[in-house]
Design an enzyme around this catalytic site. Sequence first.
Site, PDB file in Angstrom:
ATOM      1  N   ASN A   1       0.851  -1.195   0.000  1.00  0.00           N
ATOM      2  CA  ASN A   1       0.000   0.000   0.000  1.00  0.00           C
ATOM      3  C   ASN A   1       0.885   1.243   0.000  1.00  0.00           C
ATOM      4  O   ASN A   1       2.109   1.136   0.049  1.00  0.00           O
ATOM      5  CB  ASN A   1      -0.954  -0.017   1.200  1.00  0.00           C
ATOM      6  N   ARG A   2       0.277   2.403  -0.043  1.00  0.00           N
ATOM      7  CA  ARG A   2       1.029   3.628  -0.279  1.00  0.00           C
ATOM      8  C   ARG A   2       1.542   4.309   0.985  1.00  0.00           C
ATOM      9  O   ARG A   2       2.082   5.410   0.912  1.00  0.00           O
ATOM     10  CB  ARG A   2       0.172   4.623  -1.064  1.00  0.00           C
TER      11      ARG A   2
END
Length: 237
Positions: free
Chosen positions: A34-35
């Site tokens: 994920n970011r």
Amino acid sequence: LALVGGRDDLRGIRAVVTAGGTREPIDPVRFIGNRSSGRQGVAVALAAADRGAQVTLLVAHVDDGVLAGAAGHSAIAIERVATAAELADATRMAASGADVVVMAAAVADYRVAEVADLKRSKEDAPGPHVSLDLVETEDILAGLVAARADGQTIVGFAAETATDAGELRDRGRRKRRRKGVDLLAVNEVGWAKGFESADNAVLIIDAGDQVIAETTGSKREVADALWDAVLAVRAQR
Ligand code: CTP
Ligand code: CA
């Protein structure tokens, strides 16, 4: 000892902070991630340590550059993990005996059911569509809340997309209730909002569903506002 412009209001507090984003392996060369950069979680750890707390910082895939300030801090012990399962174990261990736990890490919601020992190849699965069988990971925060010792304060973070401020607040309130945490820090994210930036904007929601703080500023300013909120709820008990 003089503290340079410092508060010392978290002295005696043992804090656990998680930061970064877990990665769930697909095969030896690929993962689901994920970011999350870990910046907000690292700022939460640094703010606590600067205010006198003893901090265990559990990090998942945070760049060394982001971790630099915390890595040199004498009141911060850093432990690295990779997957949601590893973070769950490390958090459980560290949380026993902690006064405050802040779950700022972005924990994968699903992991791959069967991790391949060898790299998956188009030779094995030709065709334009493939599917991965995913299974839910453990909800670390739910486990912490269920095992919470008397006097322990548990804080969650939620990154939400929303079309307006009212929706963001309502989503935050629902999540706060679902998680059963003492405080939930809610920030708005989008394709071009909230990640990898130095600044952040959060709402802090308490166990009475009240928005007790709304802060916009550097991740450090947000972190300090969060610790102010932690002290406020601990003083109420
Ligand atoms: N969290 C956790 N364990 C998980 C997932 C999330 O401890 N398996 C924690 C996060 O660290 C965060 C809080 O729960 O502090 C909220 O995370 P979020 O992803 O917003 O919650 P979810 O219940 O996974 O809801 P959603 O479906 O919106 O992702
Ligand atoms: Ca989630």
